[in-house]
Design an enzyme around this catalytic site. Structure first.
Site, mmCIF file in Angstrom:
data_model
loop_
_atom_site.group_PDB
_atom_site.id
_atom_site.type_symbol
_atom_site.label_atom_id
_atom_site.label_comp_id
_atom_site.label_asym_id
_atom_site.label_seq_id
_atom_site.Cartn_x
_atom_site.Cartn_y
_atom_site.Cartn_z
ATOM 1 C CB ILE A 242 30.668 37.794 44.277
ATOM 2 C CG1 ILE A 242 29.941 36.897 45.259
ATOM 3 C CG2 ILE A 242 32.170 37.838 44.533
ATOM 4 C CD1 ILE A 242 30.306 35.430 45.144
ATOM 5 C CG HIS B 63 36.729 41.024 34.511
ATOM 6 N ND1 HIS B 63 37.717 40.081 34.400
ATOM 7 C CD2 HIS B 63 37.018 41.741 35.625
ATOM 8 C CE1 HIS B 63 38.570 40.214 35.399
ATOM 9 N NE2 HIS B 63 38.177 41.224 36.159
ATOM 10 C CG ASN C 162 41.818 45.768 37.877
ATOM 11 O OD1 ASN C 162 42.164 46.943 37.858
ATOM 12 N ND2 ASN C 162 40.915 45.300 38.719
HETATM 13 P P1 5GP Z 1 39.752 41.393 38.924
HETATM 14 O O1 5GP Z 1 40.370 41.323 40.314
HETATM 15 O O2 5GP Z 1 40.250 40.234 38.078
HETATM 16 O O3 5GP Z 1 39.897 42.710 38.233
HETATM 17 O O4 5GP Z 1 38.203 41.227 39.135
HETATM 18 C C1 5GP Z 1 37.593 40.015 39.420
HETATM 19 C C2 5GP Z 1 36.258 40.327 40.048
HETATM 20 O O5 5GP Z 1 35.478 39.145 40.050
HETATM 21 C C3 5GP Z 1 36.370 40.795 41.506
HETATM 22 O O6 5GP Z 1 35.801 42.095 41.644
HETATM 23 C C4 5GP Z 1 35.587 39.730 42.283
HETATM 24 O O7 5GP Z 1 34.841 40.278 43.355
HETATM 25 C C5 5GP Z 1 34.693 39.121 41.204
HETATM 26 N N1 5GP Z 1 34.345 37.733 41.465
HETATM 27 C C6 5GP Z 1 35.187 36.736 41.856
HETATM 28 N N2 5GP Z 1 34.505 35.584 41.980
HETATM 29 C C7 5GP Z 1 33.207 35.860 41.652
HETATM 30 C C8 5GP Z 1 32.031 35.078 41.596
HETATM 31 O O8 5GP Z 1 32.021 33.864 41.868
HETATM 32 N N3 5GP Z 1 30.871 35.703 41.238
HETATM 33 C C9 5GP Z 1 30.840 37.034 40.919
HETATM 34 N N4 5GP Z 1 29.657 37.557 40.580
HETATM 35 N N5 5GP Z 1 31.945 37.811 40.968
HETATM 36 C C10 5GP Z 1 33.113 37.235 41.321
#
Ligand code: 5GP
Ligand code: ZN
Length: 118
Positions: free
Chosen positions: A30, A104, A91
């Site tokens: 997103i 992810h 991460n």
């Molecule tokens: P992290 O910070 O855990 O490595 O990555 C989480 C990712 O999820 C972030 O890059 C963030 O932009 C993405 N993200 C968070 N909420 C949403 C959402 O509602 N939809 C999508 N498509 N991505 C999301």
């Protein structure tokens, strides 16, 4: 379980899906950090890549194979090559900035990504 990515797998939260198998899902981030920024996940809930590797290494392989298919779809690699290339980031924990505790792979590409990362 109140997990954002489990809710996406269930179809309760909308996602721009770019690739799906019986065990994996890939959708656009997103808040993209590169022209291509796709998140590749197992449909089953596992908190980190380390727990996934321990609990279901075959599924970890499936996630990485799905990421490769997305890279090909996005023009970041070919079936038999790695040009122009892409980056997979996972991460783990707060120092690395993990905010969603459903493992992810970030698949990033479409620009010069630089090294080392920030
Ligand atoms: P992290 O910070 O855990 O490595 O990555 C989480 C990712 O999820 C972030 O890059 C963030 O932009 C993405 N993200 C968070 N909420 C949403 C959402 O509602 N939809 C999508 N498509 N991505 C999301
Ligand atoms: Zn989950």
């Amino acid at each position: 379980m109140d997990c954002l990515f489990c809710r996406m797998v269930a179809g309760d939260v909308p996602a721009t899906v770019v690739h799906e198998t019986d065990r994996t899902l890939a959708f656009r981030d997103i808040n993209p950090q590169a022209p291509t920024h796709v998140l590749v996940i197992p449909k089953a809930h596992h908190p980190t890549v380390a727990t996934l590797a321990s609990d279901d290494p075959d599924l970890l392989g499936a996630v990485i194979r799905a990421a490769r298919q997305v890279a090909v779809q996005e023009g970041l690699a070919t079936e038999d090559g790695v040009e122009p290339g892409y980056r997979l980031v996972t991460n783990t924990g707060p120092a690395a900035g993990q905010t969603v505790h459903h493992v992810h792979l970030h698949l990033l590409g479409g620009r010069d990504l630089g090294w080392p990362p920030g």
